[in-house]
Design an enzyme around this catalytic site. Structure first.
Site, PDB file in Angstrom:
ATOM      1  N   ASP A  31       0.944  -1.250  -0.139  1.00  0.00           N
ATOM      2  CA  ASP A  31       0.146  -0.126   0.020  1.00  0.00           C
ATOM      3  C   ASP A  31       0.985   1.219   0.133  1.00  0.00           C
ATOM      4  OD1 ASP A  31      -2.773  -1.072   0.027  1.00  0.00           O
ATOM      5  OD2 ASP A  31      -2.349  -1.880   1.825  1.00  0.00           O
ATOM      6  N   ASP A 171     -10.191  -5.407  -1.599  1.00  0.00           N
ATOM      7  CA  ASP A 171      -9.467  -4.862  -0.650  1.00  0.00           C
ATOM      8  C   ASP A 171      -9.938  -4.167   0.491  1.00  0.00           C
ATOM      9  OD1 ASP A 171      -7.098  -3.994   0.673  1.00  0.00           O
ATOM     10  OD2 ASP A 171      -6.576  -2.550  -1.171  1.00  0.00           O
TER      11      ASP A 171
HETATM   12  C1  DX5 Z   1      -6.721   0.227   2.570  1.00  0.00           C
HETATM   13  C2  DX5 Z   1      -5.476  -0.449   2.038  1.00  0.00           C
HETATM   14  C3  DX5 Z   1      -5.667  -1.934   2.367  1.00  0.00           C
HETATM   15  C4  DX5 Z   1      -5.716  -2.124   3.903  1.00  0.00           C
HETATM   16  C5  DX5 Z   1      -6.093  -3.923   4.087  1.00  0.00           C
HETATM   17  O1  DX5 Z   1      -6.165   1.792   2.182  1.00  0.00           O
HETATM   18  O2  DX5 Z   1      -5.575  -0.525   0.605  1.00  0.00           O
HETATM   19  O3  DX5 Z   1      -5.015  -2.889   1.707  1.00  0.00           O
HETATM   20  O4  DX5 Z   1      -4.605  -2.126   4.374  1.00  0.00           O
HETATM   21  O5  DX5 Z   1      -5.924  -3.947   5.406  1.00  0.00           O
HETATM   22  P1  DX5 Z   1      -7.124  -4.621   6.232  1.00  0.00           P
HETATM   23  O6  DX5 Z   1      -7.478  -5.858   5.847  1.00  0.00           O
HETATM   24  O7  DX5 Z   1      -6.788  -4.450   7.676  1.00  0.00           O
HETATM   25  O8  DX5 Z   1      -8.578  -3.905   6.163  1.00  0.00           O
HETATM   26 ZN    ZN Z   2      -4.698  -1.823  -0.423  1.00  0.00          ZN
END
Ligand code: DX5
Ligand code: ZN
Length: 209
Positions: A31, A171
């Site tokens: 990310d 996601d």
């Molecule tokens: C949110 C990100 C995701 C997130 C996923 O902006 O793009 O990739 O970090 O994390 P979880 O699974 O904890 O929601």
């Molecule tokens: Zn992400």
């Protein structure tokens, strides 16, 4: 269903990557946030380029940035599975697709929870993957937005109707409880469910079950 593990928000990135490396997770989801497209800011490419020192897994890079075009040359040097940009950004999407094509990079387009899924339909034959955001981009550990499920269905129908091979990735907010609704998407991205669990492999196995 493949699993892409996000390490967003973990206290020790190096250690987390080493622990993920010895699991059977398919990809590492990176990310990237610029503090403009989203409020938060993550590490920069200078730090992310060290990732291959900790894991041999292929990277699923998620650029939550306003101007990804200038970043592609850098990210192309990594062991990329996919490079995903958001659909509603400042840069020209066609230029991004062209650049990815010259590098042979598979490209994804991300759609935010507030956006209608049909905004991605005109691009489906030009991209490899659609990343449906099931939380607002920016933070890990948020709650899964249920209306995502209808979006997945509409997108699946459209891809099938046109005989395309575009993959669907989801996601944000995926848990051991709600993953049952996502069994027929191609890739799920999971952050906290994996990284906050004591045994990564055990959780990955449960997500796949
Ligand atoms: C949110 C990100 C995701 C997130 C996923 O902006 O793009 O990739 O970090 O994390 P979880 O699974 O904890 O929601
Ligand atoms: Zn992400």
């Amino acid at each position: 269903m493949k699993i892409s593990a996000s390490f967003l928000g973990v206290p020790n990135i190096g250690q987390t990557l080493r622990r993920l490396n010895v699991t059977d997770v398919d990809y590492i989801h990176v990310d990237v946030m610029d503090g403009k497209y989203v409020k938060n800011k993550t590490l920069s490419f200078n730090e992310f380029k060290e990732i291959p020192n900790y894991t041999r897994k292929r990277l699923d890079v998620h650029l939550m940035v306003q101007n990804p075009l200038k970043m592609i040359d850098n990210y192309a040097t990594l062991n990329l599975a996919y490079l995903t940009v958001h659909i509603n950004i400042k840069d020209n999407l066609e230029k991004i697709f062209q650049k990815c094509q010259t590098y042979g990079i598979k490209v994804g387009l991300a759609v935010n929870p507030k956006d209608d899924i049909s905004i991605v339909f005109p691009y489906l034959d030009k991209i490899d993957l659609v990343l449906i955001m099931s939380v607002e981009p920016g933070l890990p550990g948020q709650e899964f937005i249920k209306s995502t499920l209808t979006k997945i269905d509409s997108l699946k129908d459209e891809i099938k109707r046109r005989g395309l091979k575009t993959l669907i990735s989801v996601d944000g907010g995926i848990t051991l409880d709600n993953v049952k609704y996502l069994k027929d998407v191609d890739i799920i991205v999971s952050g906290s469910t994996i990284t906050k669990s004591p045994n990564f492999q055990d959780t990955i196995k449960k997500l796949r079950a």
